[in-house]
Write a protein that holds these residues in place. Structure first.
Motif, PDB file in Angstrom:
ATOM      1  N   ASP A 120       8.447   0.741  15.924  1.00 18.76           N
ATOM      2  CA  ASP A 120       9.393   0.295  15.256  1.00 18.76           C
ATOM      3  C   ASP A 120      10.412   0.537  16.484  1.00 18.76           C
ATOM      4  N   SER A 121      10.592   1.747  17.084  1.00 19.27           N
ATOM      5  CA  SER A 121      11.348   2.022  18.375  1.00 19.27           C
ATOM      6  C   SER A 121      11.213   1.143  19.566  1.00 19.27           C
ATOM      7  N   ASN A 124      12.743  -2.237  17.948  1.00 18.36           N
ATOM      8  CA  ASN A 124      14.700  -2.212  18.725  1.00 18.36           C
ATOM      9  C   ASN A 124      15.045  -2.529  20.031  1.00 18.36           C
ATOM     10  N   TYR A 128      14.735  -6.544  19.962  1.00 19.03           N
ATOM     11  CA  TYR A 128      16.546  -7.079  19.216  1.00 19.03           C
ATOM     12  C   TYR A 128      16.927  -6.028  20.235  1.00 19.03           C
ATOM     13  N   GLY A 129      16.735  -5.052  21.093  1.00 20.42           N
ATOM     14  CA  GLY A 129      17.507  -4.581  22.392  1.00 20.42           C
ATOM     15  C   GLY A 129      17.885  -5.112  23.535  1.00 20.42           C
ATOM     16  N   GLN A 152      17.505   0.934  25.474  1.00 16.83           N
ATOM     17  CA  GLN A 152      17.265  -0.234  25.830  1.00 16.83           C
ATOM     18  C   GLN A 152      16.252  -0.639  26.771  1.00 16.83           C
ATOM     19  N   GLU A 359      19.734  -8.742  12.833  1.00 12.26           N
ATOM     20  CA  GLU A 359      19.361  -7.594  13.027  1.00 12.26           C
ATOM     21  C   GLU A 359      20.226  -6.992  13.927  1.00 12.26           C
TER      22      GLU A 359
END
Length: 516
Positions: A120-121, A124, A128-129, A152, A359
């Motif tokens: 998940d990290s 993200n 998504y980052g 990120q 998100e």
């Protein structure tokens, strides 16, 4: 589809294999002695759990649904290669071996899908980052949405290293390694540093490449450019993006020699070629699907949404992304209905808009803004028997979407900036009756190829945008048919297979020039 590489019309790999056998075989023949490795964020097959009517879970597979995944899948089936991608499906782990591999297609395995697992990290930070909060807005010149977060960036590099390590596990001396898009800018150099000169590495960048004055705002511009210079060949959709990239390298990379005429870059004792490859769609399959949609289905669609049978429909098909120009398009429609009230009740605008990357705050804000504008327009102009704007958020069956393309009177494709935009081409390929009109943004990559037969529009110019919509609605039938036929010839002559041929012919030429 940019667009980023997401196509709206779904087709199965089996269908393409049947209809595109000759073209796929020709491409496969040129690479038959090579180990072909495709590397992308998005996977061609995705497994997920689905609840049946009794509450029990079964595993289903999502197949290639257009764009690159649908076009390249049958080629990979003939090459028996490896496709490396992030395994993002809920049931993906339960369908692979202990190394994350499985053979695809499920019904007739022909090549290896190597899934890469991300935490998940990782997702993200990398996806998504940095990918979608830094590179996506930067390349689309949406500078107000850019976030250059150092953590990120570290996660982006770390995930690129995971992809590179997975590539190296599959690489042989004769490998052709093809990276896809902005998610993997660092990976080519990471692979190159561990490979001999025998491997050929190429990269297709599916979104725009920005001018140097914008790109230099990115704190990591040097690392990104040097990562991409690990490729032997870099492809963009249009020549302007190539020019922008060459200028960025010449300005921002030390000791790089750039030849603009040939598109060649010499850096670190190596050569990288930069070339435009405008991407197409699987026009023949889209044509066949549209042909099979009966007019009765279109009437059923109109009945479902309360549209009068003789009401004209203007269509938009987009992800809800701030690059697609949806608020600007709605404002142009509002201006048209406000200034020319005779058009009220004459047509309805149908926006097929799928939520994307919710998100990320910028996308949430865009979705809220679109809803607000639609509510305002419907409240301002709507009546008991006419709704100006209809928003469809749910996923539509394939035949319904093809019907929307075929039977709508006008399509508005007005991104603020787009690498190519495959929706424009899909709409054209669906116009088997030659009676639809395409209004296309001058800022979409597809305008370079289609611009002389569409109604061109600057999406930022509200009044001119409204005039373009009115011109499309009032266009005489003879002119509609003439434009449509010209557009269909362009789209069919420059389809996904022509794009793949051009790409791999260039690979063959460059490898021949180096004596490999």
């Amino acid at each position: 589809m940019s667009n980023d590489w997401r196509s709206a019309t779904g087709i199965s790999s089996h269908q393409i294999s049947q209809t595109k056998g000759k073209e796929g075989s020709e491409i496969a023949t040129s690479l038959s002695n090579d180990t072909v490795i495709v590397v992308s964020n998005r996977q061609p097959y995705r497994h997920r759990y689905q609840q049946n009517g009794e509450g029990e879970s079964t595993i289903t597979v999502d197949r290639p649904t257009g764009g690159l995944t649908a076009g390249l899948d049958p080629v990979m089936q003939r090459l028996n290669g490896t496709w490396i991608a992030w395994g993002d499906g809920g049931a993906d782990r339960d369908t692979t071996d202990e190394d994350g591999k499985l053979s695809v297609p499920p019904e007739d395995p022909q090549y290896t899908l190597q899934r890469l697992w991300l935490s998940d990290s990782d997702v993200n930070g990398y996806y998504y980052g940095y990918s979608n909060r830094a590179l996506w807005p930067l390349c689309h010149l949406a500078m107000g949405n850019t976030e250059f977060d150092s953590e990120q960036w570290r996660q982006y590099r770390a995930v690129n290293r995971k992809f590179a390590d997975q590539v190296l596990e599959h690489t042989t001396d004769d490998s052709v390694i093809w990276f896809q898009d902005y998610h993997l800018a660092c990976a080519p150099q990471l692979v190159r540093s561990q490979c001999s000169s025998d491997q050929f590495i190429l990269h297709f960048w599916h979104i725009p490449w920005p001018p140097v004055d914008a790109f230099r705002a990115c704190p990591q511009h040097q690392e990104l450019l040097e990562g991409l210079l690990g490729n032997d060949l870099i492809g963009f959709h249009v020549s302007q993006y190539c020019q922008n990239f060459l200028e960025c390298v010449e300005t921002l990379v030390e000791h790089a020699d750039v030849d603009y005429d040939s598109g060649r870059i010499c850096h670190g004792g190596r050569e990288t070629v930069v070339k435009a490859f405008p991407m197409g769609v699987d026009a023949d399959t889209i044509k066949r699907q549209s042909t099979n949609v009966p007019e009765s289905m279109w009437q059923e669609f109109k009945n479902e949404f309360g549209l009068a049978s003789d009401l004209r429909v203007v269509l938009g098909v987009d992800r809800l992304d701030y690059t697609k120009g949806i608020p600007e398009r709605l404002q142009a429609l509002e201006h048209l209905w406000a200034e020319r009230p005779e058009w009220r009740g004459d047509f309805t605008y149908v926006q097929k808009g799928s939520e994307s990357r919710s998100e990320i705050p910028a996308y949430q804000q865009l979705q809220d803004r679109v809803s607000t504008i639609i509510d305002r327009i419907n409240a301002r102009f709507g009546s008991d028997d006419w709704q100006p704007v209809i928003m469809i958020g749910e996923k539509l069956p394939r035949d319904t979407l093809c019907g929307l393309y075929r039977y709508s009177d006008v399509a508005l494709v007005s991104p603020l900036r787009d690498g190519m935009n495959l929706v424009a081409q899909e709409y054209v390929a669906s116009q088997i009756d030659d009676d639809g009109v395409l209004v296309l943004s001058e800022l979409a990559g597809s305008h370079e190829r289609l611009g002389d037969a569409v109604i061109s529009v600057n999406p930022y110019d509200t009044e001119a945008h409204a005039d373009a919509i009115e011109q499309a609605i009032t266009m005489p039938e003879a002119e509609r048919r003439h434009r449509s036929r010209r557009l269909r010839r362009k789209v069919h002559n420059n389809d996904i297979n022509a794009w793949l041929h051009d790409m791999f012919d260039t690979v063959d030429q460059l490898r021949g020039n180096t004596g490999s």
